[in-house]
Write a protein that holds these residues in place. Structure first.
Motif, PDB file in Angstrom:
ATOM      1  N   ILE A   1      -1.431  13.032  -1.419  1.00 24.09           N
ATOM      2  CA  ILE A   1      -1.014  12.213  -0.281  1.00 24.09           C
ATOM      3  C   ILE A   1       0.507  12.222  -0.307  1.00 24.09           C
ATOM      4  O   ILE A   1       1.130  11.665  -1.205  1.00 24.09           O
ATOM      5  N   VAL A   2       1.117  12.867   0.673  1.00 31.90           N
ATOM      6  CA  VAL A   2       2.569  13.064   0.626  1.00 31.90           C
ATOM      7  C   VAL A   2       3.305  12.324   1.739  1.00 31.90           C
ATOM      8  O   VAL A   2       4.538  12.237   1.706  1.00 31.90           O
ATOM      9  N   ALA A   3       2.578  11.800   2.732  1.00 33.00           N
ATOM     10  CA  ALA A   3       3.215  11.063   3.825  1.00 33.00           C
ATOM     11  C   ALA A   3       2.812   9.600   3.764  1.00 33.00           C
ATOM     12  O   ALA A   3       1.730   9.250   3.278  1.00 33.00           O
ATOM     13  N   ALA A   4       3.680   8.735   4.260  1.00 32.81           N
ATOM     14  CA  ALA A   4       3.422   7.293   4.210  1.00 32.81           C
ATOM     15  C   ALA A   4       2.166   6.941   4.997  1.00 32.81           C
ATOM     16  O   ALA A   4       1.930   7.475   6.081  1.00 32.81           O
ATOM     17  N   PRO A   5       1.332   6.043   4.456  1.00 31.28           N
ATOM     18  CA  PRO A   5       0.168   5.573   5.220  1.00 31.28           C
ATOM     19  C   PRO A   5       0.605   4.733   6.412  1.00 31.28           C
ATOM     20  O   PRO A   5       1.758   4.297   6.502  1.00 31.28           O
TER      21      PRO A   5
ATOM     22  N   TYR B   1       0.843  -1.192   0.000  1.00 29.91           N
ATOM     23  CA  TYR B   1       0.000   0.000   0.000  1.00 29.91           C
ATOM     24  C   TYR B   1       0.881   1.246   0.000  1.00 29.91           C
ATOM     25  O   TYR B   1       1.839   1.339   0.773  1.00 29.91           O
ATOM     26  N   PHE B   2       0.535   2.209  -0.851  1.00 26.70           N
ATOM     27  CA  PHE B   2       1.259   3.479  -0.854  1.00 26.70           C
ATOM     28  C   PHE B   2       0.377   4.563  -1.465  1.00 26.70           C
ATOM     29  O   PHE B   2      -0.499   4.294  -2.282  1.00 26.70           O
ATOM     30  N   GLY B   3       0.585   5.781  -1.035  1.00 27.51           N
ATOM     31  CA  GLY B   3      -0.133   6.919  -1.595  1.00 27.51           C
ATOM     32  C   GLY B   3       0.729   7.656  -2.586  1.00 27.51           C
ATOM     33  O   GLY B   3       1.892   7.298  -2.825  1.00 27.51           O
ATOM     34  N   ALA B   4       0.175   8.712  -3.164  1.00 25.15           N
ATOM     35  CA  ALA B   4       0.929   9.494  -4.149  1.00 25.15           C
ATOM     36  C   ALA B   4       0.337  10.899  -4.251  1.00 25.15           C
ATOM     37  O   ALA B   4      -0.771  11.165  -3.778  1.00 25.15           O
ATOM     38  N   ASP B   5       1.087  11.777  -4.900  1.00 26.71           N
ATOM     39  CA  ASP B   5       0.614  13.150  -5.030  1.00 26.71           C
ATOM     40  C   ASP B   5      -0.411  13.324  -6.146  1.00 26.71           C
ATOM     41  O   ASP B   5      -0.793  14.453  -6.472  1.00 26.71           O
ATOM     42  N   ASP B   6      -0.883  12.210  -6.734  1.00 23.22           N
ATOM     43  CA  ASP B   6      -1.998  12.281  -7.675  1.00 23.22           C
ATOM     44  C   ASP B   6      -3.326  12.052  -6.956  1.00 23.22           C
ATOM     45  O   ASP B   6      -4.348  11.834  -7.604  1.00 23.22           O
TER      46      ASP B   6
ATOM     47  N   GLY C   1      -3.320  10.630   5.715  1.00 26.44           N
ATOM     48  CA  GLY C   1      -3.778  12.008   5.624  1.00 26.44           C
ATOM     49  C   GLY C   1      -3.558  12.557   4.229  1.00 26.44           C
ATOM     50  O   GLY C   1      -2.769  12.019   3.444  1.00 26.44           O
ATOM     51  N   SER C   2      -4.276  13.623   3.922  1.00 28.02           N
ATOM     52  CA  SER C   2      -4.169  14.266   2.617  1.00 28.02           C
ATOM     53  C   SER C   2      -4.045  15.769   2.828  1.00 28.02           C
ATOM     54  O   SER C   2      -4.374  16.296   3.902  1.00 28.02           O
ATOM     55  N   LEU C   3      -3.584  16.465   1.802  1.00 26.45           N
ATOM     56  CA  LEU C   3      -3.490  17.914   1.882  1.00 26.45           C
ATOM     57  C   LEU C   3      -4.851  18.581   1.767  1.00 26.45           C
ATOM     58  O   LEU C   3      -4.923  19.808   1.658  1.00 26.45           O
ATOM     59  N   ASP C   4      -5.939  17.806   1.807  1.00 30.26           N
ATOM     60  CA  ASP C   4      -7.295  18.375   1.862  1.00 30.26           C
ATOM     61  C   ASP C   4      -7.776  18.531   3.304  1.00 30.26           C
ATOM     62  O   ASP C   4      -8.956  18.688   3.553  1.00 30.26           O
ATOM     63  N   TRP C   5      -6.837  18.430   4.266  1.00 29.68           N
ATOM     64  CA  TRP C   5      -7.099  18.606   5.707  1.00 29.68           C
ATOM     65  C   TRP C   5      -7.805  17.413   6.340  1.00 29.68           C
ATOM     66  O   TRP C   5      -8.255  17.485   7.478  1.00 29.68           O
ATOM     67  N   LYS C   6      -7.934  16.282   5.657  1.00 34.43           N
ATOM     68  CA  LYS C   6      -8.704  15.162   6.171  1.00 34.43           C
ATOM     69  C   LYS C   6      -7.811  13.960   6.494  1.00 34.43           C
ATOM     70  O   LYS C   6      -6.765  13.762   5.885  1.00 34.43           O
ATOM     71  N   LEU C   7      -8.272  13.162   7.471  1.00 36.66           N
ATOM     72  CA  LEU C   7      -7.681  11.860   7.788  1.00 36.66           C
ATOM     73  C   LEU C   7      -8.617  10.796   7.259  1.00 36.66           C
ATOM     74  O   LEU C   7      -9.836  10.854   7.481  1.00 36.66           O
TER      75      LEU C   7
END
Length: 266
Positions: free
Chosen positions: A235-239, A206-211, A255-261
């Motif tokens: 998503i810029v930090a590891a889940p 599992y990993f996030g990305a800036d897309d 977390g996301s840069l949309d202020w949400k967890l």
């Protein structure tokens, strides 16, 4: 097995066990069991499974584990002094201003090999600071940027080094003086910046990305499920991988840069 609970469907039994070890195969044997009508079930029914997940090494990933506790089981040095410096072979003769900056976190294998991403490469460094081997992404097709690798375990109990480039997902098996590429799959058609990988108990990556996507892949490179796209920004930090105490299911928190967890069932 410490607890067995019949589920609501009247057919499934959920077993609770003590802590299982990644890379280990377990077998459960059912004997002297009766169904709800009191009929005896044929004895010696067995089920086996192999626990995957993170490798049991001194430091298998960024911040140590899937929960990012950052707490090493090893004691640090009593006196801080430099043991060695490593400057990779590709840049040792380059002017300092032309060398790529190291912005990633290393992972350490059970035998002490250190893996770290620098520029377009993943480097394997021996415990004495000498270079073991390097892996290069295909120029023009991928870039590794600041790759912080994660070391997992396959069904044979072998360590696999997982990491995501800007377009592709990789898995390498250390073969001593070289490596074997066991996973190479394109996960994005465009160039993006991925987070470090966390690994589920079934070996899922599992990993996030800036897309704005959260990606989930099985260790053979097949999609576990389609990219989760609810995040409204990067998503810029590891889940983080945790367990729902009510159901025992693995949950991915990020977390996301949309202020949400977000919390997603793995």
């Amino acid at each position: 097995v410490s607890l067995a609970v019949l589920q609501a469907d009247g057919k499934t039994v959920r077993l609770t066990t003590t802590q299982q070890t990644a890379g280990t195969t377990y077998t459960v044997v059912a004997t002297n069991v009766k169904d709800l009508a009191g009929n005896a079930i044929a004895g010696n029914n067995t089920a086996s499974w192999t626990v995957l997940g993170l490798a049991n090494t001194p430091w298998p990933m960024l911040q140590y584990n899937n929960q990012h506790i950052g707490l090493s089981p090893n004691r640090g040095p009593a006196v801080g002094y430099e043991k060695w410096e490593y400057l990779n072979s590709l840049y040792k003769d380059s002017p300092q201003g032309d060398r790529p900056r190291v912005k990633s976190s290393p992972a350490i294998s059970a035998n002490g090999t250190i893996y770290i991403g620098i520029d377009a490469f993943l480097f394997a460094v021996k415990p004495d600071g000498s270079e073991k081997w390097l892996f290069q992404a295909v120029l023009g097709q991928d870039h590794l940027r600041e790759v912080s690798p994660t070391i997992g375990i396959n069904v044979l109990g072998e360590e696999i080094i997982y990491f995501a480039g800007t377009r592709r997902l990789y898995g390498l098996k250390d073969q001593g003086d070289t490596y074997e590429k066991v996973l190479d799959v394109e996960y994005s058609a465009s160039y993006i910046v991925p987070t470090p990988i966390v690994i589920g108990s079934d070996g899922a990556l599992y990993f996030g990305a800036d897309d704005t996507n959260l990606y989930a892949y099985r260790p053979d490179g097949q999609l576990k499920w389609e990219p989760y796209t609810a995040a409204g920004n990067k998503i810029v930090a590891a889940p983080t991988l945790g367990i729902d105490p009510a159901t025992g299911q693995e949950i991915i928190y990020f977390g996301s840069l949309d202020w949400k967890l977000y919390a997603v069932i793995a």
